[in-house]
Scaffold this active site. Structure first.
Site, mmCIF file in Angstrom:
data_model
loop_
_atom_site.group_PDB
_atom_site.id
_atom_site.type_symbol
_atom_site.label_atom_id
_atom_site.label_comp_id
_atom_site.label_asym_id
_atom_site.label_seq_id
_atom_site.Cartn_x
_atom_site.Cartn_y
_atom_site.Cartn_z
ATOM 1 N N THR A 74 0.827 -1.208 0.000
ATOM 2 C CA THR A 74 0.000 0.000 0.000
ATOM 3 C C THR A 74 0.861 1.257 0.000
ATOM 4 O OG1 THR A 74 -1.749 -1.171 1.187
ATOM 5 C CG2 THR A 74 -1.837 1.228 1.201
ATOM 6 N N LEU A 158 -7.711 -0.649 7.371
ATOM 7 C CA LEU A 158 -7.118 -1.359 8.506
ATOM 8 C C LEU A 158 -7.718 -0.887 9.824
ATOM 9 C CD1 LEU A 158 -3.378 -1.386 7.379
ATOM 10 C CD2 LEU A 158 -5.133 -3.107 6.967
ATOM 11 N N ARG A 234 4.064 2.238 10.198
ATOM 12 C CA ARG A 234 5.426 2.524 9.764
ATOM 13 C C ARG A 234 6.260 2.878 10.984
ATOM 14 N NH1 ARG A 234 4.157 0.244 5.907
ATOM 15 N NH2 ARG A 234 4.243 0.860 3.701
ATOM 16 N N ASP A 258 5.441 -3.968 15.130
ATOM 17 C CA ASP A 258 5.662 -4.879 14.007
ATOM 18 C C ASP A 258 6.488 -4.208 12.918
ATOM 19 O OD1 ASP A 258 5.177 -7.417 12.619
ATOM 20 O OD2 ASP A 258 3.933 -6.234 11.245
ATOM 21 N N GLU A 263 14.326 -1.271 7.947
ATOM 22 C CA GLU A 263 13.936 -2.668 7.741
ATOM 23 C C GLU A 263 14.682 -3.274 6.553
ATOM 24 O OE1 GLU A 263 9.380 -2.249 9.496
ATOM 25 O OE2 GLU A 263 9.678 -2.474 7.348
ATOM 26 N N HIS A 284 7.705 -7.297 10.933
ATOM 27 C CA HIS A 284 6.825 -6.778 9.872
ATOM 28 C C HIS A 284 6.025 -7.902 9.211
ATOM 29 C CE1 HIS A 284 6.396 -3.136 6.975
ATOM 30 N NE2 HIS A 284 5.269 -3.845 7.018
ATOM 31 N N ILE A 285 5.271 -8.627 10.036
ATOM 32 C CA ILE A 285 4.532 -9.782 9.541
ATOM 33 C C ILE A 285 3.018 -9.645 9.734
ATOM 34 C CG2 ILE A 285 6.350 -11.505 9.598
ATOM 35 C CD1 ILE A 285 3.929 -11.095 12.510
#
Length: 317
Positions: A74, A158, A234, A258, A263, A284-285
């Site tokens: 996104t 979300l 983020r 997360d 990253e 980040h899952i």
């Protein structure tokens, strides 16, 4: 027509790409792509798929054949949208594919925290229940989600999915207005009011100049001392040093992250080396259920089909 996927390893190896590959004469996938490999791998491509590989103005100017960049996510921070637009390169992204996955992650973590699930499983595995002189072994305290206030920062797909589940738990949902807003929309609350009242704050807003470092020392000082902060958006939304201080000083109760500002993070990242018992970090899952990954690929395939038929599905330029 030729396409390349520069970072396929960001998806599970079993995710099917047939809907995409069927649209091209040549479709080449690379697990990962380093910065110095971008030009060579993309120079003959009409379409490029990228999750996090960066396309700045200098890179885009060296790819005259490129017609379409499909971001398999996104967020579009990794592509210079203005430069792409000036060069006649269309950029698309994918939305709403992970709302179930992210919302499930948020509540999986909250239930683990408030129910102390792993702790209680471990108590029985260690034989503590078996040695108890009463019918149960209580261990760590358990709290209910019901009647707790959850503050939602960012109310897209979300945030709305999180709100729906929160309502099912009989929680009070407070959707925050933008921090800079001069008026409050219907069914929203002033940002500062949410910060002060929420037992749980969950972040679902994009990274923009307005939201970078939004959660800093001042914000933490206004949160409740028992508040739980969840970030699946983020990493740059949070000031790392200020979060460490807030957790160390018990200005807030707990943080579940997360995402980080870098990253993958370096091994000495301050949040990874802080050794805090009230901080949990995953890699980040939250977005990455198998179903969400396959939905994302289907959206990308539709974006490509739409582009070549003259449509503008999910175009961000």
């Amino acid at each position: 027509m030729r396409a390349v996927f520069l970072d396929k390893k960001t998806f599970h190896k079993t995710i099917a790409l047939d809907e995409i590959s069927a649209q091209f004469d040549s479709f080449t996938c690379f697990d990962v792509t380093a910065e110095h490999e971008i030009i060579t791998r993309c120079q003959d491509a009409d379409v490029v798929l990228t999750n996090k590989v960066v396309f700045d103005k200098k890179t885009l100017e060296q790819l005259p054949k490129l017609k379409l960049i499909c971001i398999t996510a996104t967020g579009v921070n990794n592509v210079d949208i203005a430069a792409a637009n000036a060069l006649g390169i269309t950029v698309t992204n994918a939305k709403a594919y992970a709302k179930g996955s992210v919302a499930q992650y948020v509540f999986a973590q909250l239930l683990e925290y408030f129910n102390q699930t792993s702790h209680h499983n471990a108590n029985t595995a260690k034989g503590l229940w078996q040695q108890s002189d009463t019918f149960c072994y209580l261990g760590n305290t358990i709290y209910e989600l019901a009647d707790k206030t959850i503050g939602i920062i960012g109310y897209g797909d979300l945030g709305q999915s999180v709100a729906q589940i929160a309502t099912a738990f009989n929680m009070k949902v407070m959707v925050a207005e933008r921090p800079s807003a001069v008026s409050i929309r219907s069914q929203r609350y002033a940002f500062d009011e949410v910060i002060k009242q929420a037992d749980i704050i969950t972040l679902h807003c994009p990274q923009t100049p307005e939201t970078e470092q939004l959660f800093n020392r001042q914000i933490f000082s206004n949160m409740q001392t028992h508040a739980v902060l969840v970030n699946t958006a983020r990493g740059a939304l949070i000031n790392n040093d200020d979060l460490i201080d807030a957790l160390n000083n018990n200005d807030i109760g707990y943080a579940i992250l997360d995402v980080l500002d870098q990253e993958p993070p370096r091994s000495d990242h301050p949040l990874l080396t802080a050794e805090l018992t009230n901080l949990k970090i995953t890699a980040h899952i939250a977005w990455a259920s198998m179903e969400a990954q396959q939905r994302l690929i289907a959206i990308v395939a539709s974006n490509i089909s739409s582009f070549f038929s003259g449509g503008k599905l999910n175009q961000v330029t």
